[in-house]
Design a protein around this motif. Sequence first.
Motif, PDB file in Angstrom:
ATOM      1  N   ILE A  29       0.850  -1.188   0.000  1.00 35.74           N
ATOM      2  CA  ILE A  29       0.000   0.000   0.000  1.00 35.74           C
ATOM      3  C   ILE A  29       0.884   1.236   0.000  1.00 35.74           C
ATOM      4  N   GLY A  30       0.501   2.214  -0.830  1.00 34.95           N
ATOM      5  CA  GLY A  30       1.261   3.447  -0.938  1.00 34.95           C
ATOM      6  C   GLY A  30       0.801   4.492   0.052  1.00 34.95           C
ATOM      7  N   ASP A  31       0.780   5.735  -0.399  1.00 35.75           N
ATOM      8  CA  ASP A  31       0.440   6.848   0.488  1.00 35.75           C
ATOM      9  C   ASP A  31      -1.023   6.857   0.897  1.00 35.75           C
ATOM     10  N   ARG A  32      -1.901   6.347   0.036  1.00 36.77           N
ATOM     11  CA  ARG A  32      -3.336   6.361   0.337  1.00 36.77           C
ATOM     12  C   ARG A  32      -3.851   4.926   0.427  1.00 36.77           C
ATOM     13  N   ARG A  33      -4.497   4.603   1.531  1.00 34.00           N
ATOM     14  CA  ARG A  33      -5.015   3.246   1.744  1.00 34.00           C
ATOM     15  C   ARG A  33      -6.160   2.962   0.778  1.00 34.00           C
ATOM     16  N   PRO A  34      -6.097   1.867   0.028  1.00 34.90           N
ATOM     17  CA  PRO A  34      -7.198   1.529  -0.870  1.00 34.90           C
ATOM     18  C   PRO A  34      -8.327   0.821  -0.125  1.00 34.90           C
ATOM     19  N   ASP A  35      -9.453   0.679  -0.787  1.00 36.90           N
ATOM     20  CA  ASP A  35     -10.574  -0.082  -0.227  1.00 36.90           C
ATOM     21  C   ASP A  35     -10.405  -1.580  -0.478  1.00 36.90           C
ATOM     22  N   TRP A  36      -9.636  -1.927  -1.489  1.00 34.95           N
ATOM     23  CA  TRP A  36      -9.344  -3.335  -1.764  1.00 34.95           C
ATOM     24  C   TRP A  36      -8.075  -3.424  -2.599  1.00 34.95           C
ATOM     25  N   LEU A  37      -7.460  -4.587  -2.582  1.00 40.46           N
ATOM     26  CA  LEU A  37      -6.230  -4.838  -3.327  1.00 40.46           C
ATOM     27  C   LEU A  37      -6.504  -5.854  -4.422  1.00 40.46           C
ATOM     28  N   LEU A  38      -5.955  -5.595  -5.597  1.00 39.23           N
ATOM     29  CA  LEU A  38      -6.103  -6.499  -6.735  1.00 39.23           C
ATOM     30  C   LEU A  38      -4.721  -6.939  -7.200  1.00 39.23           C
ATOM     31  N   ASN A  39      -4.502  -8.234  -7.187  1.00 40.06           N
ATOM     32  CA  ASN A  39      -3.235  -8.783  -7.669  1.00 40.06           C
ATOM     33  C   ASN A  39      -3.508  -9.665  -8.878  1.00 40.06           C
ATOM     34  N   ILE A  40      -2.990  -9.253 -10.044  1.00 41.22           N
ATOM     35  CA  ILE A  40      -3.099 -10.093 -11.232  1.00 41.22           C
ATOM     36  C   ILE A  40      -1.789 -10.844 -11.398  1.00 41.22           C
ATOM     37  N   THR A  41      -1.889 -12.123 -11.715  1.00 41.05           N
ATOM     38  CA  THR A  41      -0.682 -12.937 -11.744  1.00 41.05           C
ATOM     39  C   THR A  41      -0.774 -14.021 -12.805  1.00 41.05           C
ATOM     40  N   ASN A  42       0.376 -14.573 -13.138  1.00 39.75           N
ATOM     41  CA  ASN A  42       0.461 -15.698 -14.069  1.00 39.75           C
ATOM     42  C   ASN A  42       1.314 -16.776 -13.424  1.00 39.75           C
ATOM     43  N   ASP A  43       0.657 -17.711 -12.769  1.00 41.22           N
ATOM     44  CA  ASP A  43       1.385 -18.778 -12.084  1.00 41.22           C
ATOM     45  C   ASP A  43       1.548 -20.018 -12.953  1.00 41.22           C
ATOM     46  N   ALA A  44       1.288 -19.876 -14.254  1.00 41.53           N
ATOM     47  CA  ALA A  44       1.491 -21.013 -15.160  1.00 41.53           C
ATOM     48  C   ALA A  44       2.944 -21.451 -15.177  1.00 41.53           C
ATOM     49  N   TRP A  45       3.845 -20.517 -14.871  1.00 41.62           N
ATOM     50  CA  TRP A  45       5.272 -20.848 -14.814  1.00 41.62           C
ATOM     51  C   TRP A  45       5.544 -22.056 -13.922  1.00 41.62           C
ATOM     52  N   PHE A  46       4.765 -22.198 -12.853  1.00 37.29           N
ATOM     53  CA  PHE A  46       5.129 -23.118 -11.776  1.00 37.29           C
ATOM     54  C   PHE A  46       4.337 -24.416 -11.789  1.00 37.29           C
ATOM     55  N   GLY A  47       3.448 -24.576 -12.789  1.00 32.52           N
ATOM     56  CA  GLY A  47       2.726 -25.829 -12.903  1.00 32.52           C
ATOM     57  C   GLY A  47       1.815 -26.090 -11.717  1.00 32.52           C
ATOM     58  N   ASP A  48       1.309 -27.324 -11.675  1.00 32.23           N
ATOM     59  CA  ASP A  48       0.403 -27.729 -10.596  1.00 32.23           C
ATOM     60  C   ASP A  48       1.248 -28.163  -9.401  1.00 32.23           C
ATOM     61  N   SER A  49       1.858 -27.182  -8.750  1.00 38.59           N
ATOM     62  CA  SER A  49       2.817 -27.442  -7.679  1.00 38.59           C
ATOM     63  C   SER A  49       2.427 -26.647  -6.441  1.00 38.59           C
ATOM     64  N   ALA A  50       3.318 -26.652  -5.457  1.00 37.86           N
ATOM     65  CA  ALA A  50       3.068 -25.852  -4.257  1.00 37.86           C
ATOM     66  C   ALA A  50       3.189 -24.365  -4.529  1.00 37.86           C
ATOM     67  N   GLY A  51       3.908 -23.975  -5.598  1.00 37.99           N
ATOM     68  CA  GLY A  51       4.153 -22.562  -5.871  1.00 37.99           C
ATOM     69  C   GLY A  51       2.899 -21.705  -5.912  1.00 37.99           C
ATOM     70  N   PRO A  52       1.889 -22.044  -6.761  1.00 41.27           N
ATOM     71  CA  PRO A  52       0.676 -21.221  -6.798  1.00 41.27           C
ATOM     72  C   PRO A  52      -0.060 -21.188  -5.467  1.00 41.27           C
ATOM     73  N   ARG A  53      -0.028 -22.282  -4.710  1.00 42.70           N
ATOM     74  CA  ARG A  53      -0.713 -22.306  -3.414  1.00 42.70           C
ATOM     75  C   ARG A  53       0.007 -21.439  -2.387  1.00 42.70           C
ATOM     76  N   GLN A  54       1.330 -21.460  -2.412  1.00 38.56           N
ATOM     77  CA  GLN A  54       2.086 -20.599  -1.517  1.00 38.56           C
ATOM     78  C   GLN A  54       1.890 -19.127  -1.874  1.00 38.56           C
ATOM     79  N   HIS A  55       1.818 -18.845  -3.176  1.00 34.06           N
ATOM     80  CA  HIS A  55       1.569 -17.478  -3.632  1.00 34.06           C
ATOM     81  C   HIS A  55       0.207 -16.997  -3.129  1.00 34.06           C
ATOM     82  N   LEU A  56      -0.788 -17.852  -3.235  1.00 36.41           N
ATOM     83  CA  LEU A  56      -2.125 -17.491  -2.776  1.00 36.41           C
ATOM     84  C   LEU A  56      -2.142 -17.245  -1.269  1.00 36.41           C
ATOM     85  N   ALA A  57      -1.366 -18.030  -0.519  1.00 38.72           N
ATOM     86  CA  ALA A  57      -1.316 -17.843   0.930  1.00 38.72           C
ATOM     87  C   ALA A  57      -0.788 -16.468   1.295  1.00 38.72           C
ATOM     88  N   THR A  58       0.166 -15.944   0.506  1.00 36.88           N
ATOM     89  CA  THR A  58       0.676 -14.604   0.787  1.00 36.88           C
ATOM     90  C   THR A  58      -0.402 -13.549   0.575  1.00 36.88           C
TER      91      THR A  58
END
Length: 501
Positions: free
Chosen positions: A389-418
């Motif tokens: 978050i920058g100088d002004r707090r938003p009402d919601w956060l949007l994260n667009i991502t491409n986890d195809a790099w990591f296949g059906d592995s723990a990577g996308p699940r760990q990313h989602l946990a963050t």
Amino acid sequence: MTLPWRGWRLALALILAGAVSAAAFPPVYALPLLALGLLFLYRCAEDAASGWKAALYGFWWGWGFNTAGLYWLTNAILTRVHDFWWALPLAAPGCALILAPFSAVPAALCRRVAPGWPRVLLFAGIWSLGDMGKVYLFTGFPWNPPGSTLEFPGLVGDWLIQPAAWIGVDGMTLAVLLGCLLVWQSRRWALGVACVAVLWGGFGAWRLAHLHPLPVTLPAVALVQGNVPEGEILDRADAVAVFRRYLDLTRQGVAEARAKAGAEGRGRSVLYVWPESSFPGLLDEDEVARHMIAEAADGANGVVGSARGDARGRYYNSAFALAPDGTILGVYDKSTLVPFGEYAPRFVPVKLVPGVLTPGRGPIRWDFAGFGGVGPMVCYEVIFPGRVIGDRRPDWLLNITNDAWFGDSAGPRQHLATARMRAVEQGVPVVQDANTGVTAIFDGAGRQVAALGWGKAGVLTALLPAPLPETFFGRHGRATPVALALLCIGMAALGSFRRRL
């Protein structure tokens, strides 16, 4: 403890113990294995003949821990194996070599104080400070903090992660380390850890029962998950087919979201979202494509992930805010790039994807009509606690991502946990739209509102929940976990001094 092994056998045992400990991370959540693995490292450090030996033991343990925790990095190499075949055995082990010293330092320094609880406090405090210091490694790599092992799915996890609203994931890391080591000190300490765990979960349940969302109405969202393999994204051999797939899914999603907005949302606006790199071209230079997207969206606003170039020949990984007629309302350029992937550190003349990207200026807030106050992010940026978050707090956060790099592995699940943890820390809903999944929505307390699993082409529609009042962590950031870690170090020094009197 007298160690039954020496030399290479002990090194192998430490590597295996670290690797097994990584099973505590999502999606396995085998927290007892982390407690056992840390105990083995701690006892080895105590039994070491010198501080340098203890550091070496911590290094071997950390190498196994991080290699297993980051095994999914190998999948990224497989997407371009004909170009980077030589990097296959280096991806996870190579990154782990860089991260292993972060466990070597506490293993060596904890011996400076008296055995027992002072040594445990010093070990946990130094480890936590080092974990927080990972944000300064290259562009930063604070992946898999031990505090994330409490993010169990479902209600139990919802209870356990609530203290992050005050102490963040870094404070939870400190708590996990203390619990995992103090539980072995004596029966009295084990009982104390059990009591704290019950109170910790009880506090989380109490907080969830007493939340007071702000009077903010956010849009209904249609999150498009195209499920495009990474090879197709890079080669763009089927770019037209991919674009048509996204258009079809957008039509479907906007219609579903509009129906929900009308039936349940009292006429909320509708916002469609395409994930990172979903547009197979340069969206700002393709007016025809923007008009086609606008037609498919049927009057809805949208966010589309696309590459962007400028007049100086620089390229960015960007998110575009689009008006109902396809006009570009705003652009957010990814500000924190992935080391070795989106840029190569100067001392390592290697990059694992074609091209080098330019970083943007950092977190912003969009306040366009129909969007709500949204803080856009791209992929990697969501893993940084206190920096979303920058100088002004938003009402919601949007994260667009491409986890195809990591296949059906723990990577996308760990990313989602963050992403889930950022919601609790900041008290705002977090939306993660992933190309191949997992696409999900969390409310400001980290509870999952809706999700679309990995490897599915489809649309996730939902009414965004209202944000919560600003959290303690949102106001003060990482100052609190830093102070807690320093307090542990100070108490360890004081306790050791008193024992020697």
